[in-house]
Design a protein around this motif. Structure first.
Motif, PDB file in Angstrom:
ATOM      1  N   VAL A   1     -11.395 -17.167  -8.735  1.00 28.94           N
ATOM      2  CA  VAL A   1     -10.196 -16.675  -8.053  1.00 28.94           C
ATOM      3  C   VAL A   1      -9.382 -15.773  -8.978  1.00 28.94           C
ATOM      4  N   HIS A   2      -9.213 -16.175 -10.227  1.00 28.77           N
ATOM      5  CA  HIS A   2      -8.420 -15.378 -11.161  1.00 28.77           C
ATOM      6  C   HIS A   2      -9.019 -13.994 -11.361  1.00 28.77           C
ATOM      7  N   GLU A   3     -10.328 -13.943 -11.534  1.00 28.60           N
ATOM      8  CA  GLU A   3     -10.975 -12.649 -11.737  1.00 28.60           C
ATOM      9  C   GLU A   3     -10.847 -11.778 -10.485  1.00 28.60           C
ATOM     10  N   ALA A   4     -11.084 -12.358  -9.312  1.00 30.65           N
ATOM     11  CA  ALA A   4     -10.940 -11.598  -8.060  1.00 30.65           C
ATOM     12  C   ALA A   4      -9.492 -11.148  -7.870  1.00 30.65           C
ATOM     13  N   TYR A   5      -8.556 -12.027  -8.151  1.00 29.62           N
ATOM     14  CA  TYR A   5      -7.129 -11.726  -8.028  1.00 29.62           C
ATOM     15  C   TYR A   5      -6.748 -10.545  -8.914  1.00 29.62           C
ATOM     16  N   LEU A   6      -7.200 -10.568 -10.162  1.00 27.63           N
ATOM     17  CA  LEU A   6      -6.882  -9.474 -11.081  1.00 27.63           C
ATOM     18  C   LEU A   6      -7.462  -8.149 -10.589  1.00 27.63           C
ATOM     19  N   ARG A   7      -8.646  -8.191 -10.056  1.00 26.18           N
ATOM     20  CA  ARG A   7      -9.253  -6.965  -9.540  1.00 26.18           C
ATOM     21  C   ARG A   7      -8.532  -6.480  -8.286  1.00 26.18           C
ATOM     22  N   LEU A   8      -8.098  -7.411  -7.450  1.00 26.09           N
ATOM     23  CA  LEU A   8      -7.406  -7.022  -6.226  1.00 26.09           C
ATOM     24  C   LEU A   8      -6.050  -6.374  -6.504  1.00 26.09           C
ATOM     25  N   ILE A   9      -5.286  -6.944  -7.428  1.00 23.23           N
ATOM     26  CA  ILE A   9      -3.967  -6.364  -7.673  1.00 23.23           C
ATOM     27  C   ILE A   9      -4.068  -5.047  -8.424  1.00 23.23           C
ATOM     28  N   ASP A  10      -5.238  -4.746  -8.962  1.00 25.34           N
ATOM     29  CA  ASP A  10      -5.458  -3.484  -9.655  1.00 25.34           C
ATOM     30  C   ASP A  10      -5.862  -2.369  -8.691  1.00 25.34           C
TER      31      ASP A  10
ATOM     32  N   GLY B   1       0.806  -1.215   0.000  1.00 21.89           N
ATOM     33  CA  GLY B   1       0.000   0.000   0.000  1.00 21.89           C
ATOM     34  C   GLY B   1       0.842   1.269   0.000  1.00 21.89           C
ATOM     35  N   ASP B   2       2.044   1.170   0.558  1.00 23.52           N
ATOM     36  CA  ASP B   2       2.969   2.309   0.581  1.00 23.52           C
ATOM     37  C   ASP B   2       3.806   2.399  -0.690  1.00 23.52           C
ATOM     38  N   GLY B   3       3.538   1.499  -1.662  1.00 27.85           N
ATOM     39  CA  GLY B   3       4.210   1.581  -2.949  1.00 27.85           C
ATOM     40  C   GLY B   3       5.381   0.638  -3.155  1.00 27.85           C
ATOM     41  N   ASP B   4       5.619  -0.269  -2.230  1.00 26.28           N
ATOM     42  CA  ASP B   4       6.742  -1.206  -2.349  1.00 26.28           C
ATOM     43  C   ASP B   4       6.358  -2.341  -3.302  1.00 26.28           C
ATOM     44  N   ARG B   5       6.884  -2.282  -4.523  1.00 24.45           N
ATOM     45  CA  ARG B   5       6.559  -3.279  -5.554  1.00 24.45           C
ATOM     46  C   ARG B   5       7.089  -4.663  -5.175  1.00 24.45           C
ATOM     47  N   ALA B   6       8.227  -4.726  -4.483  1.00 23.76           N
ATOM     48  CA  ALA B   6       8.786  -6.013  -4.053  1.00 23.76           C
ATOM     49  C   ALA B   6       7.842  -6.700  -3.061  1.00 23.76           C
ATOM     50  N   ALA B   7       7.177  -5.913  -2.224  1.00 19.64           N
ATOM     51  CA  ALA B   7       6.219  -6.479  -1.272  1.00 19.64           C
ATOM     52  C   ALA B   7       5.059  -7.133  -2.021  1.00 19.64           C
ATOM     53  N   LEU B   8       4.602  -6.488  -3.099  1.00 18.80           N
ATOM     54  CA  LEU B   8       3.525  -7.058  -3.913  1.00 18.80           C
ATOM     55  C   LEU B   8       3.968  -8.385  -4.513  1.00 18.80           C
ATOM     56  N   ASP B   9       5.208  -8.420  -5.008  1.00 17.13           N
ATOM     57  CA  ASP B   9       5.729  -9.654  -5.614  1.00 17.13           C
ATOM     58  C   ASP B   9       5.793 -10.793  -4.604  1.00 17.13           C
ATOM     59  N   LYS B  10       6.109 -10.493  -3.355  1.00 22.97           N
ATOM     60  CA  LYS B  10       6.152 -11.515  -2.300  1.00 22.97           C
ATOM     61  C   LYS B  10       4.750 -11.886  -1.829  1.00 22.97           C
ATOM     62  N   LEU B  11       3.884 -10.899  -1.810  1.00 23.15           N
ATOM     63  CA  LEU B  11       2.536 -11.065  -1.266  1.00 23.15           C
ATOM     64  C   LEU B  11       1.618 -11.896  -2.147  1.00 23.15           C
ATOM     65  N   MET B  12       1.622 -11.634  -3.431  1.00 26.62           N
ATOM     66  CA  MET B  12       0.633 -12.238  -4.311  1.00 26.62           C
ATOM     67  C   MET B  12       0.615 -13.763  -4.299  1.00 26.62           C
ATOM     68  N   PRO B  13       1.751 -14.450  -4.359  1.00 26.78           N
ATOM     69  CA  PRO B  13       1.662 -15.919  -4.294  1.00 26.78           C
ATOM     70  C   PRO B  13       1.061 -16.404  -2.972  1.00 26.78           C
ATOM     71  N   LEU B  14       1.311 -15.665  -1.910  1.00 27.75           N
ATOM     72  CA  LEU B  14       0.792 -16.059  -0.593  1.00 27.75           C
ATOM     73  C   LEU B  14      -0.720 -15.869  -0.508  1.00 27.75           C
ATOM     74  N   VAL B  15      -1.225 -14.720  -0.940  1.00 31.19           N
ATOM     75  CA  VAL B  15      -2.666 -14.480  -0.842  1.00 31.19           C
ATOM     76  C   VAL B  15      -3.430 -15.214  -1.934  1.00 31.19           C
ATOM     77  N   TYR B  16      -2.779 -15.475  -3.048  1.00 33.59           N
ATOM     78  CA  TYR B  16      -3.445 -16.219  -4.120  1.00 33.59           C
ATOM     79  C   TYR B  16      -3.852 -17.601  -3.621  1.00 33.59           C
ATOM     80  N   GLU B  17      -2.968 -18.264  -2.940  1.00 33.05           N
ATOM     81  CA  GLU B  17      -3.297 -19.593  -2.403  1.00 33.05           C
ATOM     82  C   GLU B  17      -4.428 -19.508  -1.377  1.00 33.05           C
ATOM     83  N   GLU B  18      -4.412 -18.471  -0.562  1.00 34.55           N
ATOM     84  CA  GLU B  18      -5.483 -18.288   0.418  1.00 34.55           C
ATOM     85  C   GLU B  18      -6.809 -17.997  -0.286  1.00 34.55           C
TER      86      GLU B  18
END
Length: 188
Positions: free
Chosen positions: A57-66, A16-33
């Motif tokens: 899940v894919h549609e929700a995931y795409l909307r969430l990362i946007d 949320g603070d703009g750290d793109r590396a955090a997004l890269d680490k986060l997405m595989p973790l929340v995707y499984e959840e």
């Protein structure tokens, strides 16, 4: 290894603070959840009604990362938003199916073509959405609790955390909302 809620919260805040590396680490973790939550939700469906969990899940995931304007508070907040998105996706799809059945030219939503929802299931989702909208006019919190618990698969405690109320309040509201919705859906 499953990350702790605290680790997910830290990654969400960093993203949320703009750290793109955090997004890269986060997405595989929340995707499984998200997959687990959607699978749990789909497991409650009637026999014979199938919906591809992965497409939802894919549609929700795409909307969430946007999401760009959201300041994630914690894990429960993130999955609360995910629950709302899954609900909207399911309702939009059900309405689209009903429009097509009646000859309407409604545009399709961006769900995988492998998604299969019976006409009966589509009507149930639309009826539930209409009832939730009616409940929201009377009591917004009860409507949010249904959305978080039913669509998001959140626990009582997680729902309480998202809404900033006690677990006891969530349990009482959940019980009353289920009874109200059952009456509203069966009377239609």
């Amino acid at each position: 290894m499953t990350p702790s809620p605290q680790q997910l919260t830290e990654l969400l805040v960093a993203w949320g603070d703009g750290d793109r590396a955090a997004l890269d680490k986060l997405m595989p973790l929340v995707y499984e959840e998200l997959r687990r939550l959607a699978h749990k939700y789909m497991g409650r469906e009637r026999a014979g009604n199938t919906l591809q969990t992965s497409a939802l899940v894919h549609e929700a995931y795409l909307r969430l990362i946007d999401q760009r304007e959201v300041h994630w508070q914690n894990r429960a907040h993130f999955f609360g938003i995910a629950a709302q998105m899954m609900r909207r996706i399911l309702v939009d799809y059900a309405r689209s199916r009903n429009n097509q059945k009646r000859g309407g030219g409604a545009p399709r939503i961006a769900l995988d073509e492998a998604v299969i929802v019976s006409e009966e299931r589509a009507a149930d989702v639309v009826a539930l959405d209409d009832a939730l909208k009616s409940l929201a006019k009377i009591d917004e919190r009860k409507s949010q609790i249904v959305e978080l618990r039913f669509f998001g698969g959140l626990s009582i405690e997680e729902t309480a955390e998202v809404l900033k109320v006690s677990p006891g309040t969530v349990m009482r509201d959940w019980t009353l909302a289920k009874a109200w919705l059952k009456r509203a859906v069966t009377s239609e």
